[in-house]
Enzyme design. Structure first.
Site, PDB file in Angstrom:
ATOM      1  N   HIS A   1      12.459  -7.215  -2.939  1.00 41.44           N
ATOM      2  CA  HIS A   1      13.185  -6.329  -3.871  1.00 41.44           C
ATOM      3  C   HIS A   1      14.683  -6.343  -3.585  1.00 41.44           C
ATOM      4  O   HIS A   1      15.496  -6.329  -4.512  1.00 41.44           O
ATOM      5  CB  HIS A   1      12.693  -4.884  -3.751  1.00 41.44           C
TER       6      HIS A   1
ATOM      7  N   GLY B   1       5.418   1.695  -0.116  1.00 35.34           N
ATOM      8  CA  GLY B   1       6.798   1.321   0.164  1.00 35.34           C
ATOM      9  C   GLY B   1       7.646   1.544  -1.077  1.00 35.34           C
ATOM     10  O   GLY B   1       7.114   1.666  -2.190  1.00 35.34           O
TER      11      GLY B   1
HETATM   12  O1  GNR Z   1       2.498   0.719  -3.236  1.00 36.90           O
HETATM   13  C1  GNR Z   1       2.546  -0.500  -3.148  1.00 36.90           C
HETATM   14  N1  GNR Z   1       1.430  -1.178  -2.777  1.00 36.90           N
HETATM   15  C2  GNR Z   1       1.423  -2.509  -2.455  1.00 36.90           C
HETATM   16  C3  GNR Z   1       0.197  -3.135  -2.371  1.00 36.90           C
HETATM   17  C4  GNR Z   1       0.126  -4.468  -2.065  1.00 36.90           C
HETATM   18  C5  GNR Z   1       1.273  -5.168  -1.795  1.00 36.90           C
HETATM   19  C6  GNR Z   1       2.506  -4.551  -1.875  1.00 36.90           C
HETATM   20  C7  GNR Z   1       2.590  -3.225  -2.190  1.00 36.90           C
HETATM   21  S1  GNR Z   1       4.127  -2.440  -2.267  1.00 36.90           S
HETATM   22  C8  GNR Z   1       3.791  -1.215  -3.474  1.00 36.90           C
HETATM   23  C9  GNR Z   1       4.954  -0.274  -3.644  1.00 36.90           C
HETATM   24  C10 GNR Z   1       6.129  -1.038  -4.172  1.00 36.90           C
HETATM   25  O2  GNR Z   1       6.180  -1.516  -5.280  1.00 36.90           O
HETATM   26  N2  GNR Z   1       7.106  -1.238  -3.330  1.00 36.90           N
HETATM   27  O3  GNR Z   1       8.176  -1.951  -3.679  1.00 36.90           O
HETATM   28 NI    NI Z   2       7.513  -3.213  -5.334  1.00 36.72          NI
END
Ligand code: GNR
Ligand code: NI
Length: 168
Positions: free
Chosen positions: A141, A50
């Protein structure tokens, strides 16, 4: 052409701002479409599951997500509203804006998000597991929160499992 944008890390003030709602009329504009494409490009390059706009220094309420499972397509959600569902569980988490670290955080087991897609059409995404965790993480975020604010046992990613969490 889409390009990879720089991902901000903890300490940058944009990560702590409450991002602004997107005017739905803006969604169709080429610059906004480019922003979405660049967010996907940046998320895949990282790699991550994400990415929220504030992480690339754009203080607007949208995120992209691809949890790589059979049930859920890659998605962009603009002006998301979250419903947190089910019981709470403790999960291992990482963040591209806090590179190399992992920790445990309490999240809802299920979540649903409704908002607008890249065409300005209403969408809703609901699920559990990594999808639900990621939805809650990206919404944080947009509100200026990072998982490290609430995480327990924050530590450098050492095991393969921890490294996988820390980077994707
Ligand atoms: O890539 C991501 N992996 C993840 C793993 C466990 C819980 C949340 C995440 S989100 C993260 C990417 C990210 O920082 N998105 O804001
Ligand atoms: Ni994040």
């Amino acid at each position: 052409m889409p390009y990879i944008r720089e991902i901000l890390t903890d300490g940058h003030p944009t990560l702590r701002r409450v991002a602004k709602r997107v005017n739905p009329k803006e969604i169709r504009e080429p610059l906004f479409q480019q922003l979405i494409d660049d967010m996907f490009e940046t998320m895949y390059a990282a790699p991550g599951v994400g990415l929220a706009a504030p992480q690339i220094n754009v203080s607007k309420r949208l995120f992209v997500m691809d949890v790589h499972d059979d049930e859920h397509e890659p998605a962009v959600v603009i002006n998301p509203k979250i419903e947190e569902l089910g019981e709470e569980i403790e999960l291992r988490e990482g963040c591209l804006s806090v590179p190399g670290l992992v920790g445990e955080i309490v999240r809802f087991k299920r979540a649903a998000v409704s908002g607008l897609d890249r065409h300005g059409e209403k969408i809703r995404i609901e699920g559990e597991g990594l999808l639900a965790q990621c939805l809650q993480h990206e919404i944080d975020h947009l509100n200026g929160a990072l998982y490290i604010d609430r995480a327990k046992n924050l530590r450098p990613a050492v095991t393969d499992e921890e490294k996988e969490t820390a980077e994707a």
